[in-house]
Design a protein around this motif. Structure first.
Motif, PDB file in Angstrom:
ATOM      1  N   ALA A  31       0.939  -1.589   0.047  1.00 20.61           N
ATOM      2  CA  ALA A  31      -0.413  -0.086  -0.091  1.00 20.61           C
ATOM      3  C   ALA A  31       0.313   1.515   0.354  1.00 20.61           C
ATOM      4  CB  ALA A  31      -0.541  -0.112   0.820  1.00 20.61           C
ATOM      5  N   MET A  32       1.698   1.106   0.428  1.00 18.86           N
ATOM      6  CA  MET A  32       2.538   2.215   0.389  1.00 18.86           C
ATOM      7  C   MET A  32       3.989   2.523  -0.375  1.00 18.86           C
ATOM      8  SD  MET A  32       4.261   2.226   4.324  1.00 18.86           S
ATOM      9  CE  MET A  32       4.959   3.991   4.563  1.00 18.86           C
ATOM     10  N   PHE A  72      12.030   4.163  -2.131  1.00 17.46           N
ATOM     11  CA  PHE A  72      10.634   4.253  -3.186  1.00 17.46           C
ATOM     12  C   PHE A  72      11.204   5.516  -4.058  1.00 17.46           C
ATOM     13  CE2 PHE A  72       7.462   4.130   0.495  1.00 17.46           C
ATOM     14  CZ  PHE A  72       8.414   4.073   1.488  1.00 17.46           C
ATOM     15  N   ASP A  73      10.085   5.201  -5.368  1.00 14.51           N
ATOM     16  CA  ASP A  73      10.179   6.549  -6.067  1.00 14.51           C
ATOM     17  C   ASP A  73      10.500   7.783  -5.776  1.00 14.51           C
ATOM     18  OD1 ASP A  73      10.826   4.534  -8.753  1.00 14.51           O
ATOM     19  OD2 ASP A  73       8.651   4.218  -8.716  1.00 14.51           O
ATOM     20  N   GLY A  79       2.883   9.923  -1.250  1.00 16.79           N
ATOM     21  CA  GLY A  79       1.900   8.815  -1.159  1.00 16.79           C
ATOM     22  C   GLY A  79       2.234   7.264   0.277  1.00 16.79           C
ATOM     23  N   ALA A  80       3.386   7.731   0.781  1.00 13.82           N
ATOM     24  CA  ALA A  80       4.040   6.268   1.557  1.00 13.82           C
ATOM     25  C   ALA A  80       3.497   7.422   3.094  1.00 13.82           C
ATOM     26  CB  ALA A  80       4.980   5.875   1.364  1.00 13.82           C
ATOM     27  N   LEU A  81       3.926   8.632   2.746  1.00  9.47           N
ATOM     28  CA  LEU A  81       4.826   9.277   4.305  1.00  9.47           C
ATOM     29  C   LEU A  81       2.651   9.561   4.543  1.00  9.47           C
ATOM     30  CD1 LEU A  81       7.138  11.813   3.461  1.00  9.47           C
ATOM     31  CD2 LEU A  81       7.368   9.780   5.416  1.00  9.47           C
ATOM     32  N   ILE A  85       0.819   8.413   8.338  1.00  9.76           N
ATOM     33  CA  ILE A  85       0.602   9.281   9.436  1.00  9.76           C
ATOM     34  C   ILE A  85      -0.682   8.569   9.818  1.00  9.76           C
ATOM     35  CG2 ILE A  85      -0.937  11.241   9.615  1.00  9.76           C
ATOM     36  CD1 ILE A  85       1.665  12.382   7.987  1.00  9.76           C
ATOM     37  N   PHE A  86      -1.233   8.027   8.708  1.00 10.17           N
ATOM     38  CA  PHE A  86      -2.892   7.939   8.619  1.00 10.17           C
ATOM     39  C   PHE A  86      -2.983   5.808   9.054  1.00 10.17           C
ATOM     40  CE2 PHE A  86      -3.184  11.402   6.103  1.00 10.17           C
ATOM     41  CZ  PHE A  86      -4.189  12.528   6.896  1.00 10.17           C
ATOM     42  N   HIS A  87      -2.413   5.040   8.927  1.00 12.19           N
ATOM     43  CA  HIS A  87      -2.379   3.376   9.452  1.00 12.19           C
ATOM     44  C   HIS A  87      -0.177   3.616   9.697  1.00 12.19           C
ATOM     45  CE1 HIS A  87      -4.151   3.722   5.730  1.00 12.19           C
ATOM     46  NE2 HIS A  87      -5.918   3.497   6.689  1.00 12.19           N
TER      47      HIS A  87
END
Length: 97
Positions: A31-32, A72-73, A79-81, A85-87
């Motif tokens: 997901a990340m 990460f790219d 998006g990963a950050l 933060i939310f999960h």
């Protein structure tokens, strides 16, 4: 342990090449949008886990062989950050930009 890298892959492996035993961890890394996983200290030799400090106290040696770097790219990093933060993962994760 939930994540293992074969010695020849310790400097970097894709999620598919990694031995991820936890489905939750695999889902989170996917997901990340993690590009690759590497050992932060690939040459670390795991030795006795109990050592003595300079003052003679018995202390547990950190498990540096269990510290990983996620790559990460650049366009995927924000998006990963946000996902982190939310999960947040139950364990302590350190994400550096």
């Amino acid at each position: 342990d939930s994540l293992e890298l074969a010695p020849e892959l310790s400097r970097g492996a894709s999620i598919q090449q990694s031995d991820i035993r936890s489905q939750q961890l695999r889902a989170t890394l996917t997901a990340m949008n993690v590009n690759s996983i590497a050992k932060a200290f690939p040459d670390w030799v795991a030795a006795d886990s109990i050592v003595y400090s300079e003052r003679g106290h018995r202390v547990r040696k950190p498990d540096f062989h269990r510290v990983f770097t996620l790559l990460f790219d650049s366009e995927q990093l924000n998006g990963a950050l946000q996902h982190y933060i939310f999960h947040p993962w139950p364990a302590t994760w350190y994400l550096y930009r």
